[in-house]
Design a protein around this motif. Structure first.
Motif, PDB file in Angstrom:
ATOM      1  N   THR A   4       0.820  -1.256  -0.139  1.00 18.37           N
ATOM      2  CA  THR A   4       0.095  -0.063   0.013  1.00 18.37           C
ATOM      3  C   THR A   4       1.011   1.200  -0.192  1.00 18.37           C
ATOM      4  O   THR A   4       2.029   1.291   0.520  1.00 18.37           O
ATOM      5  CB  THR A   4      -1.043   0.011   1.244  1.00 18.37           C
ATOM      6  OG1 THR A   4      -0.029  -0.043   2.598  1.00 18.37           O
ATOM      7  CG2 THR A   4      -1.898  -1.080   1.479  1.00 18.37           C
ATOM      8  N   HIS A   5       0.390   2.211  -0.623  1.00 21.18           N
ATOM      9  CA  HIS A   5       0.839   3.518  -0.618  1.00 21.18           C
ATOM     10  C   HIS A   5       0.944   4.396   0.505  1.00 21.18           C
ATOM     11  O   HIS A   5      -0.360   4.553   1.022  1.00 21.18           O
ATOM     12  CB  HIS A   5       0.608   4.277  -1.975  1.00 21.18           C
ATOM     13  CG  HIS A   5       1.341   5.457  -2.143  1.00 21.18           C
ATOM     14  ND1 HIS A   5       2.818   5.589  -2.412  1.00 21.18           N
ATOM     15  CD2 HIS A   5       0.976   6.930  -1.597  1.00 21.18           C
ATOM     16  CE1 HIS A   5       2.846   7.089  -2.321  1.00 21.18           C
ATOM     17  NE2 HIS A   5       1.780   7.620  -2.221  1.00 21.18           N
ATOM     18  N   ILE A   6       1.937   4.896   1.108  1.00 24.65           N
ATOM     19  CA  ILE A   6       1.760   5.578   2.305  1.00 24.65           C
ATOM     20  C   ILE A   6       2.580   6.791   1.910  1.00 24.65           C
ATOM     21  O   ILE A   6       3.587   7.043   1.422  1.00 24.65           O
ATOM     22  CB  ILE A   6       3.031   4.978   3.282  1.00 24.65           C
ATOM     23  CG1 ILE A   6       2.159   3.734   3.846  1.00 24.65           C
ATOM     24  CG2 ILE A   6       2.812   5.889   4.676  1.00 24.65           C
ATOM     25  CD1 ILE A   6       3.122   3.025   4.708  1.00 24.65           C
ATOM     26  N   SER A   7       1.802   8.054   2.319  1.00 30.91           N
ATOM     27  CA  SER A   7       2.185   9.418   2.081  1.00 30.91           C
ATOM     28  C   SER A   7       3.518   9.623   2.610  1.00 30.91           C
ATOM     29  O   SER A   7       3.872   9.212   3.758  1.00 30.91           O
ATOM     30  CB  SER A   7       1.139  10.335   2.253  1.00 30.91           C
ATOM     31  OG  SER A   7       1.190  10.436   3.969  1.00 30.91           O
ATOM     32  N   ARG A   8       4.173  10.880   1.935  1.00 32.04           N
ATOM     33  CA  ARG A   8       5.411  11.213   2.602  1.00 32.04           C
ATOM     34  C   ARG A   8       5.660  11.771   3.754  1.00 32.04           C
ATOM     35  O   ARG A   8       6.413  11.707   4.492  1.00 32.04           O
ATOM     36  CB  ARG A   8       6.373  11.907   1.611  1.00 32.04           C
ATOM     37  CG  ARG A   8       6.710  11.200   0.571  1.00 32.04           C
ATOM     38  CD  ARG A   8       8.003  11.917  -0.387  1.00 32.04           C
ATOM     39  NE  ARG A   8       8.264  11.144  -1.455  1.00 32.04           N
ATOM     40  CZ  ARG A   8       9.129  11.759  -2.380  1.00 32.04           C
ATOM     41  NH1 ARG A   8       9.491  12.865  -2.288  1.00 32.04           N
ATOM     42  NH2 ARG A   8       9.396  11.152  -3.487  1.00 32.04           N
ATOM     43  N   ASP A   9       4.664  12.477   4.181  1.00 31.12           N
ATOM     44  CA  ASP A   9       4.362  13.251   5.584  1.00 31.12           C
ATOM     45  C   ASP A   9       4.329  12.162   6.623  1.00 31.12           C
ATOM     46  O   ASP A   9       4.870  12.463   7.820  1.00 31.12           O
ATOM     47  CB  ASP A   9       3.252  14.082   5.559  1.00 31.12           C
ATOM     48  CG  ASP A   9       1.709  13.370   5.148  1.00 31.12           C
ATOM     49  OD1 ASP A   9       1.792  12.556   4.561  1.00 31.12           O
ATOM     50  OD2 ASP A   9       0.836  14.361   5.583  1.00 31.12           O
ATOM     51  N   THR A  42      11.641   2.502   6.088  1.00 37.33           N
ATOM     52  CA  THR A  42      11.781   3.971   6.361  1.00 37.33           C
ATOM     53  C   THR A  42      12.800   4.107   7.094  1.00 37.33           C
ATOM     54  O   THR A  42      13.440   5.134   6.745  1.00 37.33           O
ATOM     55  CB  THR A  42      10.416   4.393   6.980  1.00 37.33           C
ATOM     56  OG1 THR A  42       9.332   3.874   6.097  1.00 37.33           O
ATOM     57  CG2 THR A  42      10.573   5.844   6.757  1.00 37.33           C
ATOM     58  N   LEU A  43      12.974   3.398   8.171  1.00 42.01           N
ATOM     59  CA  LEU A  43      14.419   3.876   9.360  1.00 42.01           C
ATOM     60  C   LEU A  43      15.591   3.689   8.355  1.00 42.01           C
ATOM     61  O   LEU A  43      16.420   4.184   8.567  1.00 42.01           O
ATOM     62  CB  LEU A  43      14.328   3.121  10.399  1.00 42.01           C
ATOM     63  CG  LEU A  43      13.116   3.523  11.422  1.00 42.01           C
ATOM     64  CD1 LEU A  43      12.834   2.625  12.467  1.00 42.01           C
ATOM     65  CD2 LEU A  43      13.250   4.892  11.865  1.00 42.01           C
ATOM     66  N   ASN A  44      15.610   2.519   7.829  1.00 43.45           N
ATOM     67  CA  ASN A  44      16.883   2.127   6.839  1.00 43.45           C
ATOM     68  C   ASN A  44      17.135   3.236   5.783  1.00 43.45           C
ATOM     69  O   ASN A  44      18.293   3.570   5.948  1.00 43.45           O
ATOM     70  CB  ASN A  44      16.758   0.606   6.104  1.00 43.45           C
ATOM     71  CG  ASN A  44      16.725  -0.391   7.248  1.00 43.45           C
ATOM     72  OD1 ASN A  44      17.612  -0.066   8.500  1.00 43.45           O
ATOM     73  ND2 ASN A  44      16.529  -1.683   7.094  1.00 43.45           N
ATOM     74  N   TYR A  45      16.099   3.733   5.193  1.00 43.88           N
ATOM     75  CA  TYR A  45      16.259   4.897   4.215  1.00 43.88           C
ATOM     76  C   TYR A  45      16.671   5.890   4.775  1.00 43.88           C
ATOM     77  O   TYR A  45      17.562   6.661   4.206  1.00 43.88           O
ATOM     78  CB  TYR A  45      14.807   4.868   3.525  1.00 43.88           C
ATOM     79  CG  TYR A  45      14.631   4.039   2.459  1.00 43.88           C
ATOM     80  CD1 TYR A  45      15.546   3.085   1.559  1.00 43.88           C
ATOM     81  CD2 TYR A  45      13.268   3.464   2.265  1.00 43.88           C
ATOM     82  CE1 TYR A  45      15.106   2.328   0.800  1.00 43.88           C
ATOM     83  CE2 TYR A  45      12.975   2.720   1.135  1.00 43.88           C
ATOM     84  CZ  TYR A  45      13.921   2.008   0.406  1.00 43.88           C
ATOM     85  OH  TYR A  45      13.437   0.998  -0.523  1.00 43.88           O
ATOM     86  N   HIS A  46      16.211   6.237   5.984  1.00 44.89           N
ATOM     87  CA  HIS A  46      16.695   7.443   6.767  1.00 44.89           C
ATOM     88  C   HIS A  46      17.972   7.471   7.041  1.00 44.89           C
ATOM     89  O   HIS A  46      18.852   8.308   7.014  1.00 44.89           O
ATOM     90  CB  HIS A  46      15.824   7.726   7.865  1.00 44.89           C
ATOM     91  CG  HIS A  46      15.814   9.104   8.448  1.00 44.89           C
ATOM     92  ND1 HIS A  46      16.873   9.003   9.801  1.00 44.89           N
ATOM     93  CD2 HIS A  46      15.526  10.455   8.339  1.00 44.89           C
ATOM     94  CE1 HIS A  46      16.747  10.420   9.965  1.00 44.89           C
ATOM     95  NE2 HIS A  46      16.119  10.945   9.170  1.00 44.89           N
ATOM     96  N   ARG A  47      18.411   6.281   7.494  1.00 48.20           N
ATOM     97  CA  ARG A  47      19.749   6.073   8.109  1.00 48.20           C
ATOM     98  C   ARG A  47      20.767   6.152   6.929  1.00 48.20           C
ATOM     99  O   ARG A  47      21.920   6.539   7.019  1.00 48.20           O
ATOM    100  CB  ARG A  47      19.871   4.537   8.713  1.00 48.20           C
ATOM    101  CG  ARG A  47      21.297   4.513   9.187  1.00 48.20           C
ATOM    102  CD  ARG A  47      21.670   3.105   9.679  1.00 48.20           C
ATOM    103  NE  ARG A  47      21.318   2.189   8.609  1.00 48.20           N
ATOM    104  CZ  ARG A  47      20.825   0.968   8.572  1.00 48.20           C
ATOM    105  NH1 ARG A  47      20.160   0.599   9.661  1.00 48.20           N
ATOM    106  NH2 ARG A  47      20.816   0.220   7.567  1.00 48.20           N
ATOM    107  N   ASP A  48      20.548   5.322   5.855  1.00 48.72           N
ATOM    108  CA  ASP A  48      21.430   5.339   4.649  1.00 48.72           C
ATOM    109  C   ASP A  48      21.318   6.381   3.816  1.00 48.72           C
ATOM    110  O   ASP A  48      22.382   6.930   3.452  1.00 48.72           O
ATOM    111  CB  ASP A  48      21.278   4.152   3.765  1.00 48.72           C
ATOM    112  CG  ASP A  48      21.181   2.776   4.742  1.00 48.72           C
ATOM    113  OD1 ASP A  48      22.062   2.741   5.623  1.00 48.72           O
ATOM    114  OD2 ASP A  48      20.704   1.791   4.082  1.00 48.72           O
TER     115      ASP A  48
END
Length: 179
Positions: A4-9, A42-48
């Motif tokens: 499912t698509h989750i908004s960026r905010d 999402t936490l992995n993308y934020h970290r990397d």
């Protein structure tokens, strides 16, 4: 289960809730209504990458192979002969561009150009009185005695019906072959 698509905010809230507010992954999932796997991703993308989404997925990189088939050449070949067969079109592209193009690629390209396969109709050339009078004068010079003239029955040959029944033309237009 489909993704499912989750908004960026909402995705931007995940690192804030985890690192600033100190919530656990399970609590973040309950608060935002997202799955744990999405939170970890999402936490992995934020970290990397420093952002909460995959930046490589939105890069403006060209997709697929570079285009070897020029659509202008297809247009000009079809304007010269609208009743050309696909294998003849394939041979012409190989001759002019040195590109070996498959039949499905040609069909896809013709659809992209808004060409469709239609029945061919013949555009009759109009009678030219000047050409007719020149022919009659030449005929009169060649034949001195009208008894020498022999007529041939050409009923088996019908120039009004084309030998190729199907041809290509733009959508919404007739496929016309001039004779």
């Amino acid at each position: 289960m489909p993704c499912t698509h989750i908004s960026r905010d909402i995705m931007e809230c995940i690192p804030y809730l985890r690192y600033v507010e100190g919530f656990t992954v399970k609590e973040i999932g309950r608060i935002l209504g997202v799955k744990k796997s999405m939170i970890y991703q999402t936490l992995n993308y934020h970290r990397d990458h420093g952002v909460t989404y995959n930046p490589a997925a939105f890069a403006n990189l060209p997709h697929g192979r570079p285009r070897t088939l020029t659509l202008n050449l297809l247009r000009s070949l079809l304007s010269q002969d609208p009743s050309i067969y696909l294998n003849e079109l394939q041979d012409a592209l190989l001759l002019h561009r040195g590109a070996s193009v498959s039949i499905p690629t040609l069909l896809w390209s013709l659809c992209q150009l808004h060409f469709s396969c239609k029945c061919v109709s013949i555009c009759a050339l109009e009678r030219n009185d000047l050409d007719r009078s020149i022919y009659m004068n030449k005929f009169a010079d060649l034949v001195l005695d009208p008894a020498m003239v022999m007529f041939v029955d050409e009923a088996a040959r019908n120039k009004k019906n084309p030998s190729q029944k199907m041809g290509w033309s733009l959508e919404g237009r007739r496929c016309v072959q001039c004779r």
